[in-house]
Design a protein around this motif. Structure first.
Motif, PDB file in Angstrom:
ATOM      1  N   GLY A 323      53.023  31.612  63.843  1.00  0.00           N
ATOM      2  CA  GLY A 323      52.863  32.077  62.464  1.00  0.00           C
ATOM      3  C   GLY A 323      54.065  31.862  61.578  1.00  0.00           C
ATOM      4  N   ALA A 324      55.282  31.799  62.150  1.00  0.00           N
ATOM      5  CA  ALA A 324      56.491  31.808  61.334  1.00  0.00           C
ATOM      6  C   ALA A 324      56.583  30.595  60.408  1.00  0.00           C
ATOM      7  N   ARG A 325      56.342  29.404  60.930  1.00  0.00           N
ATOM      8  CA  ARG A 325      56.441  28.196  60.101  1.00  0.00           C
ATOM      9  C   ARG A 325      55.325  28.163  59.053  1.00  0.00           C
ATOM     10  N   VAL A 326      54.165  28.685  59.410  1.00  0.00           N
ATOM     11  CA  VAL A 326      53.065  28.762  58.438  1.00  0.00           C
ATOM     12  C   VAL A 326      53.450  29.690  57.288  1.00  0.00           C
ATOM     13  N   ILE A 327      54.063  30.811  57.635  1.00  0.00           N
ATOM     14  CA  ILE A 327      54.490  31.774  56.617  1.00  0.00           C
ATOM     15  C   ILE A 327      55.502  31.149  55.665  1.00  0.00           C
ATOM     16  N   PHE A 328      56.493  30.457  56.225  1.00  0.00           N
ATOM     17  CA  PHE A 328      57.532  29.856  55.388  1.00  0.00           C
ATOM     18  C   PHE A 328      56.921  28.847  54.417  1.00  0.00           C
ATOM     19  N   ALA A 329      56.019  28.000  54.926  1.00  0.00           N
ATOM     20  CA  ALA A 329      55.343  27.044  54.048  1.00  0.00           C
ATOM     21  C   ALA A 329      54.500  27.759  53.002  1.00  0.00           C
ATOM     22  N   GLY A 330      53.825  28.834  53.418  1.00  0.00           N
ATOM     23  CA  GLY A 330      53.001  29.599  52.487  1.00  0.00           C
ATOM     24  C   GLY A 330      53.806  30.203  51.357  1.00  0.00           C
ATOM     25  N   LEU A 331      55.017  30.665  51.658  1.00  0.00           N
ATOM     26  CA  LEU A 331      55.874  31.233  50.617  1.00  0.00           C
ATOM     27  C   LEU A 331      56.279  30.174  49.597  1.00  0.00           C
ATOM     28  N   ILE A 332      56.576  28.961  50.081  1.00  0.00           N
ATOM     29  CA  ILE A 332      56.914  27.874  49.153  1.00  0.00           C
ATOM     30  C   ILE A 332      55.740  27.573  48.233  1.00  0.00           C
ATOM     31  N   VAL A 333      54.523  27.523  48.801  1.00  0.00           N
ATOM     32  CA  VAL A 333      53.324  27.262  47.987  1.00  0.00           C
ATOM     33  C   VAL A 333      53.100  28.401  46.993  1.00  0.00           C
ATOM     34  N   THR A 334      53.327  29.645  47.432  1.00  0.00           N
ATOM     35  CA  THR A 334      53.162  30.798  46.535  1.00  0.00           C
ATOM     36  C   THR A 334      54.118  30.719  45.354  1.00  0.00           C
ATOM     37  N   ILE A 335      55.364  30.358  45.618  1.00  0.00           N
ATOM     38  CA  ILE A 335      56.351  30.222  44.544  1.00  0.00           C
ATOM     39  C   ILE A 335      55.929  29.103  43.585  1.00  0.00           C
ATOM     40  N   ALA A 336      55.456  27.982  44.149  1.00  0.00           N
ATOM     41  CA  ALA A 336      55.018  26.866  43.317  1.00  0.00           C
ATOM     42  C   ALA A 336      53.841  27.252  42.426  1.00  0.00           C
ATOM     43  N   GLY A 337      52.998  28.171  42.894  1.00  0.00           N
ATOM     44  CA  GLY A 337      51.866  28.632  42.098  1.00  0.00           C
ATOM     45  C   GLY A 337      52.207  29.768  41.154  1.00  0.00           C
ATOM     46  N   THR A 338      53.408  30.335  41.290  1.00  0.00           N
ATOM     47  CA  THR A 338      53.815  31.457  40.433  1.00  0.00           C
ATOM     48  C   THR A 338      54.639  30.998  39.246  1.00  0.00           C
ATOM     49  N   VAL A 339      55.507  30.001  39.446  1.00  0.00           N
ATOM     50  CA  VAL A 339      56.389  29.546  38.366  1.00  0.00           C
ATOM     51  C   VAL A 339      55.607  29.104  37.120  1.00  0.00           C
ATOM     52  N   PRO A 340      54.501  28.347  37.234  1.00  0.00           N
ATOM     53  CA  PRO A 340      53.756  28.002  36.013  1.00  0.00           C
ATOM     54  C   PRO A 340      53.258  29.229  35.246  1.00  0.00           C
ATOM     55  N   LEU A 341      52.960  30.323  35.967  1.00  0.00           N
ATOM     56  CA  LEU A 341      52.516  31.548  35.289  1.00  0.00           C
ATOM     57  C   LEU A 341      53.685  32.244  34.592  1.00  0.00           C
ATOM     58  N   ALA A 342      54.907  31.953  35.023  1.00  0.00           N
ATOM     59  CA  ALA A 342      56.084  32.486  34.326  1.00  0.00           C
ATOM     60  C   ALA A 342      56.389  31.695  33.059  1.00  0.00           C
ATOM     61  N   LEU A 343      55.677  30.580  32.856  1.00  0.00           N
ATOM     62  CA  LEU A 343      55.849  29.752  31.657  1.00  0.00           C
ATOM     63  C   LEU A 343      54.633  29.845  30.737  1.00  0.00           C
ATOM     64  N   LEU A 344      53.909  30.958  30.843  1.00  0.00           N
ATOM     65  CA  LEU A 344      52.692  31.158  30.057  1.00  0.00           C
ATOM     66  C   LEU A 344      52.951  31.078  28.559  1.00  0.00           C
ATOM     67  N   THR A 345      51.967  30.565  27.849  1.00  0.00           N
ATOM     68  CA  THR A 345      51.928  30.655  26.388  1.00  0.00           C
ATOM     69  C   THR A 345      50.611  31.309  25.999  1.00  0.00           C
ATOM     70  N   GLY A 346      50.381  31.457  24.736  1.00  0.00           N
ATOM     71  CA  GLY A 346      49.141  32.082  24.292  1.00  0.00           C
ATOM     72  C   GLY A 346      47.978  31.125  24.188  1.00  0.00           C
ATOM     73  N   SER A 347      48.189  29.869  24.595  1.00  0.00           N
ATOM     74  CA  SER A 347      47.117  28.878  24.415  1.00  0.00           C
ATOM     75  C   SER A 347      46.916  27.984  25.633  1.00  0.00           C
ATOM     76  N   ASP A 348      47.343  28.418  26.791  1.00  0.00           N
ATOM     77  CA  ASP A 348      47.168  27.609  28.004  1.00  0.00           C
ATOM     78  C   ASP A 348      45.671  27.427  28.290  1.00  0.00           C
ATOM     79  N   GLY A 349      45.310  26.252  28.789  1.00  0.00           N
ATOM     80  CA  GLY A 349      43.919  25.984  29.121  1.00  0.00           C
ATOM     81  C   GLY A 349      43.461  26.791  30.324  1.00  0.00           C
ATOM     82  N   TYR A 350      42.233  27.254  30.271  1.00  0.00           N
ATOM     83  CA  TYR A 350      41.719  28.090  31.356  1.00  0.00           C
ATOM     84  C   TYR A 350      41.556  27.298  32.661  1.00  0.00           C
ATOM     85  N   TRP A 351      41.230  26.010  32.554  1.00  0.00           N
ATOM     86  CA  TRP A 351      41.118  25.217  33.776  1.00  0.00           C
ATOM     87  C   TRP A 351      42.474  25.076  34.458  1.00  0.00           C
TER      88      TRP A 351
END
Length: 448
Positions: A323-351
């Protein structure tokens, strides 16, 4: 070898997994299905919203209070028997909630329902983990985790539809036939076991945890610092007494194992970063984009979709490479999916936002369940009933802590505040990389 009887998942195991997953779904589904109808319930009973919200808060506090008791109850009465009794109580209490004639009665029935649900989920997980064995634990725990992520989305959507089309009583009545079906299948298919521990309940530990944990959860969730501090003090006192007791309510000595403690730290950290984060993006759709509650439910569903899609892969990889290596990779993917949400604007496309949520959901699916499996692999089978409640407590405390922090950060409801909250989420996820790396090292040393 691959495909041996020790690793193969038999039809009987899949049947057991389906039944226990269904039971877990009921408990998690009921915790969210009522939330969208609090205003309607308040109008129907002519009660203030501050009183009515205890329908949800009381349920969640009872859930938290029963988690520490679940391990002892499984050992004392038998896990299957406890699970079946809780499902039966769930059906009865759902019917009583539907027929309640006062708000006070409804709150009381909901608290009792939460107590049944608080024993139901850990009992199912304990029965599952002790039956499947370490070679299949990742895949099977992934299956049992599905309701945790699907239930909030489906609960919100179902709550809206049931309230509008059929009325408030059906928020509770819907559980009755589902619970009865679950009870019938469970009686036929679940394994019977003999209780393994006749020692009396640690009453002092019980008193400290059933008051300390709900107070801590309530204090974080409702921004009540006095309650949180009192709850934390009670839990510290419990920890000191448990370490000295020959038969504690929870076996805290498990934390002496490096693999277990590292996995526990990951679970706690992801409780903060993932469950706490579930309140932030809905605020964006509601307050910034002015979407309806039902539309918001659909727009935030991709997060759960990504998680559920990743769970089978996470389970297979965990059983194959650890599980350990899977977890580490999962955390990297989670961060990659979170940073764009930290750059939100009021007009981002829903897709675009949906795609980002799917990525983030995949990261969460690759993280939390493998951490649970990795921690349990290091635990002897007879001590799983001690380990599972500890993980559940840490996840709930982490989720409540994250909810408290992120609610304050996102409370203004502006694009800037919501984006700022996502930067915090990304930062918290980065911190979780530390125990994840320690888990990699601990798992590698065990293999060597």
């Amino acid at each position: 070898m691959i495909g041996s009887s020790e690793e193969r998942i038999t039809p009987a195991l899949w049947g057991m997994a389906s039944i226990l997953t269904f039971g877990g779904f009921l408990s998690m589904f009921t915790s969210t299905v009522v939330t969208v109808a609090l205003g309607t319930i308040a109008a129907g009973f002519r009660a203030p919203l501050g009183t009515v919200q205890w329908i949800t808060t009381g349920y969640l506090l009872a859930l938290a209070a029963m988690v520490p008791v679940s391990g002892w109850a499984c050992r004392r009465f038998g896990t299957t028997r406890l699970w079946l009794v809780c499902v039966g109580l769930f059906a009865v209490l759902s019917a009583l909630c539907a027929t309640a004639t006062s708000i006070e009665a409804l709150i009381a029935f909901r608290v009792l329902q939460g107590a049944a649900g608080g024993l139901l989920v850990p009992a199912g997980q304990i029965l599952f983990a002790t039956t499947v064995g370490p070679k299949r634990l990742g895949r099977m725990m992934a299956v049992l985790s599905i309701p945790i992520y699907l239930a909030p989305v489906l609960g919100t959507l179902a709550g809206s539809v049931l309230t509008e089309r059929f009325g408030v009583p059906w928020l509770f009545l819907v559980n009755v036939p589902l619970s009865l079906l679950c009870l019938l299948l469970g009686r036929k298919r679940l394994p019977r076991e003999v209780p393994v521990d006749t020692r009396p309940l640690d009453r002092r530990g019980l008193a400290l945890t059933v008051t300390g944990l709900p107070l801590l959860v309530y204090g974080f969730a409702e921004a009540a610092p006095i309650a949180a501090v009192v709850g934390a003090i009670l839990l510290v006192v419990f920890a000191i007494t448990a370490l000295r007791s020959p038969a504690p309510l929870l076996e805290l000595r498990l934390f002496r194992d490096r693999t277990f403690s590292s996995a526990a730290a990951v679970i706690f950290g992801m409780g903060i970063a993932s469950f706490g984060a579930m309140i932030v993006l809905p605020l964006y759709y509601l307050d910034v984009r002015h979407e309806s509650l039902v539309a918001t439910g659909f727009l935030t569903a991709p997060l759960a979709l990504g998680t559920v899609l990743a769970l089978p892969l996470a389970g297979r990889l965990t059983d194959r490479i650890g599980g350990a290596r899977v977890i580490f990779a999962g955390l990297i993917v989670t961060i990659a999916g979170t940073v764009p949400l930290a750059l939100l604007t009021g007009s981002d496309g829903y897709w675009w936002l949906s795609a980002v949520q799917v990525v983030r959901g995949c990261g969460i699916g690759l993280t939390t369940t493998p951490a649970l499996a990795a921690g349990l692999v290091s635990v002897p089978r007879e001590r799983i009933s001690h380990a599972m409640p500890l993980f559940a407590m840490l996840q709930r405390i982490g989720g409540s802590f994250g909810t408290s922090i992120l609610t304050v950060l996102a409370a203004p409801g502006t694009v800037g505040a919501i984006a700022h909250a996502h930067w915090w989420i990304a930062g918290l996820t980065v911190i979780v990389l530390i125990p994840a790396w320690l888990l990699v090292r601990a798992e590698s040393s065990t293999v060597d």
